[in-house]
Design a protein around this motif. Structure first.
Motif, PDB file in Angstrom:
ATOM      1  N   ILE A  82       0.680  -1.224   0.352  1.00 53.51           N
ATOM      2  CA  ILE A  82       0.328   0.173  -0.514  1.00 53.51           C
ATOM      3  C   ILE A  82       0.666   1.411  -0.131  1.00 53.51           C
ATOM      4  CG2 ILE A  82      -1.401   1.508   1.409  1.00 53.51           C
ATOM      5  CD1 ILE A  82      -2.883  -1.535   2.657  1.00 53.51           C
ATOM      6  N   ASN A  83       0.311   2.388  -1.019  1.00 55.77           N
ATOM      7  CA  ASN A  83       1.145   3.537  -0.832  1.00 55.77           C
ATOM      8  C   ASN A  83       1.014   4.096   0.495  1.00 55.77           C
ATOM      9  OD1 ASN A  83       2.627   5.825  -1.275  1.00 55.77           O
ATOM     10  ND2 ASN A  83       1.475   5.842  -3.391  1.00 55.77           N
ATOM     11  N   VAL A  84       2.384   4.523   1.399  1.00 60.88           N
ATOM     12  CA  VAL A  84       2.110   5.040   2.713  1.00 60.88           C
ATOM     13  C   VAL A  84       3.027   5.726   2.444  1.00 60.88           C
ATOM     14  CG1 VAL A  84       3.360   3.223   3.502  1.00 60.88           C
ATOM     15  CG2 VAL A  84       2.460   4.253   5.257  1.00 60.88           C
ATOM     16  N   GLN A  85       2.899   6.863   3.776  1.00 58.98           N
ATOM     17  CA  GLN A  85       4.296   8.074   4.144  1.00 58.98           C
ATOM     18  C   GLN A  85       4.084   8.581   5.214  1.00 58.98           C
ATOM     19  OE1 GLN A  85       3.642  11.829   0.846  1.00 58.98           O
ATOM     20  NE2 GLN A  85       3.622  10.161  -0.994  1.00 58.98           N
ATOM     21  N   LEU A  86       5.306   8.180   6.172  1.00 65.35           N
ATOM     22  CA  LEU A  86       5.146   8.529   7.156  1.00 65.35           C
ATOM     23  C   LEU A  86       5.403  10.129   7.928  1.00 65.35           C
ATOM     24  CD1 LEU A  86       5.319   7.089  10.250  1.00 65.35           C
ATOM     25  CD2 LEU A  86       7.196   6.767  10.273  1.00 65.35           C
ATOM     26  N   ILE A  87       4.152  10.337   8.742  1.00 59.22           N
ATOM     27  CA  ILE A  87       4.962  12.011   8.593  1.00 59.22           C
ATOM     28  C   ILE A  87       4.717  12.367   9.915  1.00 59.22           C
ATOM     29  CG2 ILE A  87       3.653  12.457   6.417  1.00 59.22           C
ATOM     30  CD1 ILE A  87       1.139  13.702   8.201  1.00 59.22           C
ATOM     31  N   THR A  88       5.391  13.419  10.830  1.00 59.46           N
ATOM     32  CA  THR A  88       5.524  13.664  12.632  1.00 59.46           C
ATOM     33  C   THR A  88       4.009  14.759  12.581  1.00 59.46           C
ATOM     34  OG1 THR A  88       6.277  16.222  11.625  1.00 59.46           O
ATOM     35  CG2 THR A  88       7.477  14.361  12.231  1.00 59.46           C
ATOM     36  N   GLU A  89       3.588  15.162  13.802  1.00 59.33           N
ATOM     37  CA  GLU A  89       2.323  15.480  14.339  1.00 59.33           C
ATOM     38  C   GLU A  89       2.724  16.757  13.865  1.00 59.33           C
ATOM     39  OE1 GLU A  89       2.791  12.402  17.456  1.00 59.33           O
ATOM     40  OE2 GLU A  89       2.262  12.496  14.873  1.00 59.33           O
ATOM     41  N   ALA A  90       3.126  17.874  13.697  1.00 62.19           N
ATOM     42  CA  ALA A  90       3.771  19.269  13.654  1.00 62.19           C
ATOM     43  C   ALA A  90       3.581  19.337  11.794  1.00 62.19           C
ATOM     44  CB  ALA A  90       5.419  19.526  14.099  1.00 62.19           C
ATOM     45  N   MET A  91       3.556  18.156  11.366  1.00 60.34           N
ATOM     46  CA  MET A  91       2.910  18.053   9.490  1.00 60.34           C
ATOM     47  C   MET A  91       1.762  17.863   9.424  1.00 60.34           C
ATOM     48  SD  MET A  91       6.577  16.630   8.593  1.00 60.34           S
ATOM     49  CE  MET A  91       5.883  16.061   6.292  1.00 60.34           C
ATOM     50  N   LEU A  92       0.448  17.570   9.882  1.00 62.12           N
ATOM     51  CA  LEU A  92      -0.428  16.962   9.787  1.00 62.12           C
ATOM     52  C   LEU A  92      -1.590  18.256   9.362  1.00 62.12           C
ATOM     53  CD1 LEU A  92      -1.695  15.876  12.912  1.00 62.12           C
ATOM     54  CD2 LEU A  92      -1.293  14.065  11.062  1.00 62.12           C
TER      55      LEU A  92
END
Length: 261
Positions: free
Chosen positions: A155-165
């Motif tokens: 599945i195409n997934v990207q991890l981000i931080t909460e600050a980037m929400l």
């Protein structure tokens, strides 16, 4: 008490990264395997209730087990009921939300929910191309676990931080989270950061969905925050007061729909 069982349960109790349904399934397997110990030491159930106090589904399970344990002829029915429920729970939830989710191509979520993972896994069979943004979820970074699991499923997934929400919410079609509890008043308890996600979705007019099984339904209208160790946030804090909560409340007005089964 059996030492081996004690270690196994202690490991389960100390698991701070698995979703509540994943914890319930592991606990169910432990209890089936070590039933004699629980028959000898029924106080273990009370201890587990205290240790798993934030998780409504585990509280219900332990309460049902407590009742069944007092009537030995009820144990087989209890185990069969939960075997079937835990086996079919994600198919049942997916059947409720499929027609809604299949219309979206980009999702955003937070933390590590087994329910969310299982729903995305099923959606992949019906919709081959979609993207998921996963917020990493401090302080235990459970979002990394979910991201890895989704990647394994291609599945195409990207991890981000909460600050980037904020940036990624406005580029999403819908937000999906699990739930640790659904209060009687309709508010939802989930991992810290979920409320920020819900508020951002409201601001950007993005639908915000909650996926949960019926065992997450609570008879309470409130919940008690449990303060967690400060060194999970910062070990060398120089006498700075650090506040660390794992869970928070999301007002029902911020939720587009709750899918339960």
């Amino acid at each position: 008490m059996d030492i081996k069982l004690n270690k196994a349960l202690q490991k389960l109790i100390n698991d701070k990264t698995s979703g509540s349904n994943e914890l319930l399934l592991s606990l169910h397997k432990h209890i089936k395997k070590e039933l004699k110990i629980f028959q000898l030491f029924p106080a273990l159930i009370l201890e587990l209730k205290q240790k798993f106090s934030p998780f409504k589904n585990i509280q219900k399970y332990l309460g049902d087990f407590q009742v069944a344990l007092k009537k030995k002829n009820k144990l087989e029915k209890f185990f069969n009921l939960y075997d079937e429920m835990l086996l079919n729970i994600y198919d049942n939830i997916y059947s409720k939300c499929k027609n809604t989710l299949i219309n979206y191509s980009t999702f955003i979520t937070i933390s590590n929910s087994t329910t969310v993972f299982e729903i995305f896994k099923r959606l992949k069979k019906d919709k081959s191309h979609f993207k998921v943004y996963v917020s990493e979820s401090r302080p235990k970074y459970e979002g990394r676990i979910l991201a890895q699991k989704l990647a394994i499923e291609k599945i195409n997934v990207q991890l981000i931080t909460e600050a980037m929400l904020s940036e990624y919410v406005k580029n999403s079609d819908a937000a999906i989270i699990g739930a640790d509890s659904i209060l009687k008043n309709g508010n939802v308890i989930n991992k810290v950061g979920s409320n920020v996600l819900a508020i951002l979705c409201k601001h950007y007019k993005i639908p915000f969905y909650v996926l949960a099984d019926k065992n997450k339904l609570s008879n309470n209208n409130s919940y008690d925050k449990k303060l967690m160790p400060s060194d999970e946030i910062w070990k060398q804090n120089n006498n700075i007061k650090i506040i660390n909560y794992y869970f928070e409340e999301i007002n029902k007005k911020l939720i587009t729909k709750v899918f339960t089964a």
